[in-house]
Motif scaffolding. Structure first.
Motif, PDB file in Angstrom:
ATOM      1  N   ASP A 252       0.836  -1.205   0.000  1.00  0.00           N
ATOM      2  CA  ASP A 252       0.000   0.000   0.000  1.00  0.00           C
ATOM      3  C   ASP A 252       0.877   1.265   0.000  1.00  0.00           C
ATOM      4  N   GLN A 253       0.592   2.175  -0.912  1.00  0.00           N
ATOM      5  CA  GLN A 253       1.455   3.358  -1.052  1.00  0.00           C
ATOM      6  C   GLN A 253       1.462   4.227   0.211  1.00  0.00           C
ATOM      7  N   ASP A 257       4.800   5.209   2.298  1.00  0.00           N
ATOM      8  CA  ASP A 257       5.124   6.616   2.576  1.00  0.00           C
ATOM      9  C   ASP A 257       5.282   6.856   4.074  1.00  0.00           C
TER      10      ASP A 257
END
Ligand SMILES: Nc1ncnc2c1ncn2[C@@H]1O[C@H](COP(=O)(O)OP(=O)(O)OP(=O)(O)O)[C@@H](O)[C@H]1O
Ligand SMILES: [Mg+2]
Length: 264
Positions: A252-253, A257
């Motif tokens: 999952d981005q 991040d």
């Protein structure tokens, strides 16, 4: 023994809805919703200060959220304190080990049985028969846990003299002594060597499989999380940013991040 797919499809036994918790101006948790299924291993992950420990403290009634609803076994829990939580089958371990360092391993684990002691102190004093029988039953259960976690050799050792990894195992033993249906573990493998971590992983999974205990665990080691959890909820700055199977959240981005410290 249950398969991972069966564990992931267990009944929802704990539901947290729109939980918000602030300390003065600090928003530790903001509008968090997730659930825990019976028998699963549910991980809570996220960077430092994300609100993970606060979440466990909400679940076992140490903190009372300003907003939100907690439903455990179909009943909404208002103002539950840690004693109520324990009486309802929720046991936990702490990020900083909370044991009596001067007491032996055996005595520390016995303190985990307090809730199971039926005879009152007065009864223990005047009605020796029942108290004696109960003492023997308590001992038997504690010995079973000592065998299970392979700590026979240290049962008479004061906890303060043990290496850190073993102290963590003793804390797990004390939590298990309450025969919980749900176990909350706050970084059970933090600060451990690779070998100690492997042992701890095995014990957590053994507890889950043999006693059917539902596990909610906070852990920083992503390898461990990927290996042992059925579902993962990811917190960052008090918000939930992802929730799903380990392989789903890993890609999952927002999660990537958060871990890379990308500004939001
Ligand atoms: N009792 C408290 N009083 C004031 N602030 C608190 C209290 N408990 C937690 N906080 C604050 O709430 C936020 C979340 O803290 P929490 O300990 O839940 O994070 P965490 O995800 O467990 O972090 P870590 O990975 O460092 O253990 C932090 O900003 C923390 O300083
Ligand atoms: Mg914490």
């Amino acid at each position: 023994m249950m398969t991972a797919a069966e564990r992931r499809s267990g009944d929802v036994i704990l539901k947290l809805e729109n939980i918000s918790l602030a300390f003065g101006g600090v928003k530790a948790l903001s509008d968090i919703t997730f659930d825990v299924r019976e028998h699963e291993v549910r991980a809570i992950i996220g960077p430092n200060g994300a609100g993970k420990s606060s979440m466990l403290n909400v679940i076992n009634g140490v903190y009372h959220p300003q907003q939100g609803t907690i439903t455990f076994h179909g009943k909404v829990r208002h103002g539950m304190n840690p004693h109520d939580a324990a009486a309802h089958g929720i046991a936990r371990t702490f990020q900083n080990i909370a044991l009596f360092k001067g007491m032996t391993v055996l005595d520390n684990i016995m303190t985990g049985r307090n809730l199971k002691m039926k005879a009152s102190f007065v009864e223990q004093a005047i009605w020796i028969g029942r108290a004696r029988r109960e003492e023997l039953e308590q001992r038997a259960k504690v010995e079973e846990i000592i065998d299970f976690l392979e700590i026979q050799h240290i049962r008479k050792t004061p906890v303060g003299r043990l290496p850190y990894g073993l102290q963590k195992r003793v804390e797990l033993a004390r939590a298990l002594a309450a025969e919980p249906s749900m176990l909350l573990l706050d970084e059970p493998m933090a600060g451990m060597s690779v070998e100690e971590k492997q042992d701890m992983c095995r014990f957590v999974l053994d507890v889950n499989e043999q006693y059917g205990t539902t596990i909610v665990l906070i852990e920083h080691d992503m390898g461990v999380v990927m290996d042992i959890s059925d579902r993962v909820v990811v917190l960052d700055y008090g918000r939930k940013i992802a929730d799903g199977r380990p392989d789903e959240v890993r890609g999952d981005q927002a999660v990537i991040d958060a871990y890379l410290g990308v500004a939001h």
